[in-house]
Design an enzyme around this catalytic site. Sequence first.
Site, PDB file in Angstrom:
ATOM      1  CG  ASP A  14     -36.588 -40.293 -30.872  1.00 33.54           C
ATOM      2  OD1 ASP A  14     -36.932 -39.972 -29.725  1.00 33.54           O
ATOM      3  OD2 ASP A  14     -36.732 -39.537 -31.853  1.00 33.54           O
ATOM      4  CB  SER A  15     -41.062 -40.499 -30.626  1.00 32.53           C
ATOM      5  OG  SER A  15     -40.353 -39.296 -30.857  1.00 32.53           O
ATOM      6  CB  CYS A  77     -36.442 -40.815 -26.828  1.00 30.63           C
ATOM      7  SG  CYS A  77     -37.991 -39.987 -26.496  1.00 30.63           S
ATOM      8  CD  GLU A 158     -40.498 -37.072 -36.335  1.00 35.23           C
ATOM      9  OE1 GLU A 158     -40.827 -37.658 -37.386  1.00 35.23           O
ATOM     10  OE2 GLU A 158     -39.533 -37.431 -35.633  1.00 35.23           O
ATOM     11  CB  CYS A 190     -36.091 -32.729 -27.230  1.00 32.93           C
ATOM     12  SG  CYS A 190     -37.020 -33.571 -28.533  1.00 32.93           S
ATOM     13  CG  HIS A 192     -37.283 -34.767 -32.605  1.00 31.59           C
ATOM     14  ND1 HIS A 192     -37.453 -35.822 -31.743  1.00 31.59           N
ATOM     15  CD2 HIS A 192     -38.002 -35.071 -33.725  1.00 31.59           C
ATOM     16  CE1 HIS A 192     -38.247 -36.719 -32.298  1.00 31.59           C
ATOM     17  NE2 HIS A 192     -38.591 -36.288 -33.509  1.00 31.59           N
TER      18      HIS A 192
HETATM   19  N1  DGL Z   1     -36.917 -37.028 -29.385  1.00 28.79           N
HETATM   20  C1  DGL Z   1     -37.692 -37.242 -28.245  1.00 28.79           C
HETATM   21  C2  DGL Z   1     -37.161 -36.618 -26.995  1.00 28.79           C
HETATM   22  O1  DGL Z   1     -35.989 -36.566 -26.858  1.00 28.79           O
HETATM   23  C3  DGL Z   1     -39.158 -37.348 -28.398  1.00 28.79           C
HETATM   24  C4  DGL Z   1     -39.907 -36.167 -28.848  1.00 28.79           C
HETATM   25  C5  DGL Z   1     -41.378 -36.492 -28.984  1.00 28.79           C
HETATM   26  O2  DGL Z   1     -41.713 -37.506 -29.614  1.00 28.79           O
HETATM   27  O3  DGL Z   1     -42.183 -35.739 -28.429  1.00 28.79           O
HETATM   28  O4  DGL Z   1     -37.859 -36.191 -26.132  1.00 28.79           O
END
Ligand code: DGL
Length: 266
Positions: A14-15, A77, A158, A190, A192
């Site tokens: 993931d990011s 992600c 984050e 997402c 996150h």
């Molecule tokens: N967790 C990620 C997603 O599902 C990335 C969020 C991001 O880095 O903008 O989109």
Amino acid sequence: MSNLKADHPIGIFDSGVGGLTVAKTVVDNLPNESMIYFGDTKHLPYGDKSVQAIQSYVREIADFLLERKVKLILIACNSASAAAYEMLQDYIGTRALLVNVVDPVVRFICENYAGKCVGLIGTKLTIQSGIYSKKISELACQIDLRAQATPLLVPIIEEGLFEHELIDVALTEYLSNPMLQGIDALVLGCTHYPVIKKNIENFYQGRVKIIDAGKIVAEEVKAMLIAQNLTSSISPNRQFYVSDYTEGFVKGARLFFGEEVVPFTN
Ligand code: DGL
């Protein structure tokens, strides 16, 4: 796929900290599997980047994971699933199995919410890509999808501020959008967002079912490994890498993964 070995690890990326919400569910469901997690904190957030930029980050991460002989790559992600899944499928070929976080969730909502109104929140990239509505159309299921970009949420999470009132302020602003009124379920598009699932549940007070990808995707990974005869039986080893060390990652990982995570810096 014949060169893949059952005892080789699963690679998850993931990011940043978000994919750990999926990784945790995967290791809970598959306790014998070894895992290599990669958080691309240097390039965070993915949701504001171009498709081309994300594809180049994803290729590099895939090389990193393939060098470590992963048998399956899980794109944990949504933004990367939207921007780079097909590209990555072509790029890795038969060198590893590949799972994204969008297809299993779309199948789930088509099976469970046909004829209903479903909200979706995600990054700008995910929402603007239209990936969910495209895949819903491909399955020809009748879902009234209401999609809302919620770009402030990832930076707040984050920064390690997932318990700060800023989260509720941002959520109230986003979720009060008239477009989202009357939904039966809300997809957390997402990875996150499960970190703030409680805040979202509090907002809706039980009126809306909140769907996160974790369990649905873990089931997909499990089914794929079983189908390919690739489930591991050794005692697992778990490694965490980040492209840039951040306090937010360590704090989020501790809270959300439920164990101390000491990331290696790539
Ligand atoms: N967790 C990620 C997603 O599902 C990335 C969020 C991001 O880095 O903008 O989109």
